[in-house]
Design a protein around this motif. Structure first.
Motif, PDB file in Angstrom:
ATOM      1  N   VAL A 287      37.856  51.594  47.109  1.00 19.51           N
ATOM      2  CA  VAL A 287      37.967  53.028  47.405  1.00 19.51           C
ATOM      3  C   VAL A 287      38.963  53.656  45.953  1.00 19.51           C
ATOM      4  O   VAL A 287      38.754  54.846  45.838  1.00 19.51           O
ATOM      5  N   ALA A 288      39.534  52.885  45.216  1.00 25.97           N
ATOM      6  CA  ALA A 288      40.329  53.321  44.054  1.00 25.97           C
ATOM      7  C   ALA A 288      38.874  54.235  42.996  1.00 25.97           C
ATOM      8  O   ALA A 288      39.022  55.193  42.441  1.00 25.97           O
ATOM      9  N   HIS A 289      37.681  53.384  42.650  1.00 23.58           N
ATOM     10  CA  HIS A 289      36.588  54.000  42.321  1.00 23.58           C
ATOM     11  C   HIS A 289      35.893  55.220  42.823  1.00 23.58           C
ATOM     12  O   HIS A 289      35.767  56.149  42.024  1.00 23.58           O
ATOM     13  N   GLU A 290      35.931  55.031  43.995  1.00 23.87           N
ATOM     14  CA  GLU A 290      35.634  56.239  44.616  1.00 23.87           C
ATOM     15  C   GLU A 290      36.656  57.609  44.669  1.00 23.87           C
ATOM     16  O   GLU A 290      35.848  58.662  44.409  1.00 23.87           O
TER      17      GLU A 290
ATOM     18  N   HIS B  90      47.169  47.752  44.881  1.00 22.69           N
ATOM     19  CA  HIS B  90      45.601  47.268  44.277  1.00 22.69           C
ATOM     20  C   HIS B  90      44.812  48.760  44.033  1.00 22.69           C
ATOM     21  O   HIS B  90      44.253  48.712  43.073  1.00 22.69           O
ATOM     22  N   LEU B  91      45.075  49.787  44.875  1.00 22.83           N
ATOM     23  CA  LEU B  91      44.187  50.975  44.699  1.00 22.83           C
ATOM     24  C   LEU B  91      44.623  51.689  43.590  1.00 22.83           C
ATOM     25  O   LEU B  91      43.877  52.000  42.747  1.00 22.83           O
TER      26      LEU B  91
ATOM     27  N   GLN C  98      46.472  38.902  47.955  1.00 22.90           N
ATOM     28  CA  GLN C  98      46.609  38.603  46.650  1.00 22.90           C
ATOM     29  C   GLN C  98      47.489  38.899  45.802  1.00 22.90           C
ATOM     30  O   GLN C  98      47.525  39.328  44.650  1.00 22.90           O
ATOM     31  N   GLY C  99      48.714  38.835  46.418  1.00 19.24           N
ATOM     32  CA  GLY C  99      49.899  39.231  45.787  1.00 19.24           C
ATOM     33  C   GLY C  99      50.391  40.553  45.664  1.00 19.24           C
ATOM     34  O   GLY C  99      51.696  40.626  45.316  1.00 19.24           O
TER      35      GLY C  99
ATOM     36  N   SER D 286      41.316  44.714  51.869  1.00 15.43           N
ATOM     37  CA  SER D 286      41.483  43.641  50.898  1.00 15.43           C
ATOM     38  C   SER D 286      41.619  44.121  49.395  1.00 15.43           C
ATOM     39  O   SER D 286      41.333  45.661  49.271  1.00 15.43           O
ATOM     40  N   LYS D 287      42.087  43.196  48.581  1.00 15.81           N
ATOM     41  CA  LYS D 287      42.077  43.880  47.053  1.00 15.81           C
ATOM     42  C   LYS D 287      40.724  44.632  46.721  1.00 15.81           C
ATOM     43  O   LYS D 287      40.546  45.376  46.242  1.00 15.81           O
TER      44      LYS D 287
END
Length: 275
Positions: free
Chosen positions: A84-87, A122-123, A115-116, A77-78
């Motif tokens: 994951v992006a923050h990790e 998103h990542l 969500q689009g 999901s978003k």
């Protein structure tokens, strides 16, 4: 489980390549030995496919590599993509003093929409330090046109995986959540050096059986430049050339249209001749 790392390096060089991306098990060798084997074969290490840890980052820096690439992790999901992006940003901050970049490698499921936007968008939209190693074959297979993605994330594409593709299948059903219990794929190899040949063969047989069960997944891979290919490698190169730095190209195959080494050698020759 097969040839020694030096044997692998010799074969890779003989097939026409000048660089190599390692796997975590390769780093079980002594770093000084790896450096000696690289010098002997004239290869350079670009990166390693591993979850970024400081130990892995230090080894990659010692080998003169460029990046540690996280070779996929579940998220669905978003919200989970942002986690994951923050990790990845935390990992990148850890790696910066060593001169090593952190990247994320996709398969097809990261192009699942939520969500689009797809999960990989998103990542990257929520990371400031992580780069993409865009597996172009899986991107196209999952429904994402690689040149579009490369241009959208200009200067975020550290590397690409070169993989031919002949069919858009889509990203598949909703991926697994990162909060579900997940088997550790590396666990089977944890004590491989202490195993007998028979025990190693049993593990290999299990992987071969699993791959045979999923053979249809890899039947979308065709010969480089084949009429049935839906990959535009020249446009991919053009998009990458618009970046402010050179991305490195890694040929990766899970399935082969012919005998393994012949397939890989022809991939390399086609790239050199046509791009």
């Amino acid at each position: 489980m097969g040839p020694t790392l030096l044997d692998k390096f010799k074969t890779i060089k003989a097939l026409g390549f000048n660089c190599v991306e390692l796997l975590p098990v390769d780093l079980d060798n002594d770093i000084e030995d790896i450096k000696k084997w690289l010098d002997e074969t004239g290869l350079q290490v670009t990166s390693v496919h591993a979850k970024p840890t400081e130990e892995i980052v230090k080894k990659m820096a010692a080998l003169g590599g460029k990046a540690v690439i996280w070779a996929s992790t579940p998220f669905c999901s978003k919200e989970e993509a942002i986690e994951v992006a923050h990790e990845l940003d935390d990992m990148a901050a850890m790696a910066e003093p060593y001169g090593i970049k952190i990247g994320y490698h996709n398969h097809s499921q990261e192009f699942y929409f939520d969500q689009g936007k797809c999960l990989l968008e998103h990542l990257l939209d929520n990371s400031t330090k992580c780069f993409s190693q865009l597996d172009c074959g899986w991107a196209m297979n999952g429904g994402m046109y690689p040149p579009y993605f490369i241009r959208k994330y200009k200067n975020r594409i550290l590397s690409i995986h070169v993989k031919e593709n002949s069919k858009v299948v889509g990203p598949g059903p909703r991926p697994a959540s990162r909060h579900d219990d997940q088997p550790d794929p590396a666990a089977a190899f944890a004590n491989v050096k202490e195993m007998s040949v028979e025990e190693r063969q049993k593990i290999l047989d299990g992987f071969n059986q699993a791959n045979a069960a999923n053979a249809q997944r890899f039947q979308v891979q065709c010969k480089m430049g084949a009429p049935e290919s839906n990959m535009d490698w020249k446009e991919i190169k053009k998009a990458l050339d618009e970046q402010d730095f050179d991305a490195f190209w890694i040929v990766e195959r899970e399935g082969f249209y012919d005998e393994h080494d012949k397939c890989i050698a022809e991939d390399c020759a086609w790239l050199k001749e046509n791009l």
